[in-house]
Motif scaffolding. Structure first.
Motif, mmCIF file in Angstrom:
data_model
loop_
_atom_site.group_PDB
_atom_site.id
_atom_site.type_symbol
_atom_site.label_atom_id
_atom_site.label_comp_id
_atom_site.label_asym_id
_atom_site.label_seq_id
_atom_site.Cartn_x
_atom_site.Cartn_y
_atom_site.Cartn_z
ATOM 1 N N ARG A 51 42.303 41.092 35.002
ATOM 2 C CA ARG A 51 40.983 42.007 34.938
ATOM 3 C C ARG A 51 40.527 42.437 36.051
ATOM 4 N NH1 ARG A 51 35.523 41.271 34.226
ATOM 5 N NH2 ARG A 51 34.550 42.819 32.708
ATOM 6 N N ASN A 52 40.405 41.580 37.020
ATOM 7 C CA ASN A 52 39.605 41.890 38.334
ATOM 8 C C ASN A 52 40.546 42.736 39.162
ATOM 9 O OD1 ASN A 52 37.308 40.753 37.421
ATOM 10 N ND2 ASN A 52 37.702 38.872 38.776
ATOM 11 N N CYS A 54 42.634 45.033 37.818
ATOM 12 C CA CYS A 54 42.599 46.117 37.280
ATOM 13 C C CYS A 54 41.346 46.945 37.731
ATOM 14 C CB CYS A 54 42.764 46.276 35.794
ATOM 15 S SG CYS A 54 44.402 45.533 35.347
#
Length: 127
Positions: A51-52, A54
């Motif tokens: 997630r980070n 991205c």
């Protein structure tokens, strides 16, 4: 230490950030991630989530796979990113637009269309 993928990823991220003259503070502010977290990632001390990755890719204006290509070269950028200014506002604008309600997004899109039409017809230009 060079064989550690966390370290290599962090060096690659730092290289991309520095290539565009961004301080960690600016990347933290633009991405919404803590500066201390980014520092740990860049030093290879923190295990970053997908997630980070991205979020950082979006903030830097590169595809996520660019951040993961740390073995292909420290700052090998795509052709599209190489032509953009380091202060390119679009990633920030895209994130801001995503935070708006559907109604507000439609209103903003209509505003942009209206301004675009008027600019193209010279209605807002000052001669």
């Amino acid at each position: 230490m060079d064989s550690n993928p966390l370290y290599r990823f962090g060096r690659h991220l730092a290289g991309l950030r520095k290539k565009y003259n961004w301080a960690q503070d600016k990347l933290a502010l633009e991405s919404g991630l803590a500066r201390s977290y980014l520092s740990g990632v860049e030093r290879g001390k923190r295990n970053i989530s997908l997630r980070n990755i991205c979020i950082l890719a979006d903030t830097l204006g590169v595809p996520p796979h660019e951040l993961l290509s740390f073995d292909a070269g420290m700052t090998a950028l795509t052709d599209a990113r190489a032509n953009l200014s380091p202060s390119d506002p679009y990633p920030s604008l895209n994130r801001a637009m995503q935070k708006l309600s559907d109604r507000d997004q439609l209103w903003m899109a209509e505003l942009v269309r209206t301004l675009s039409v008027r600019l193209n017809h010279g209605q807002l230009r000052q001669d």
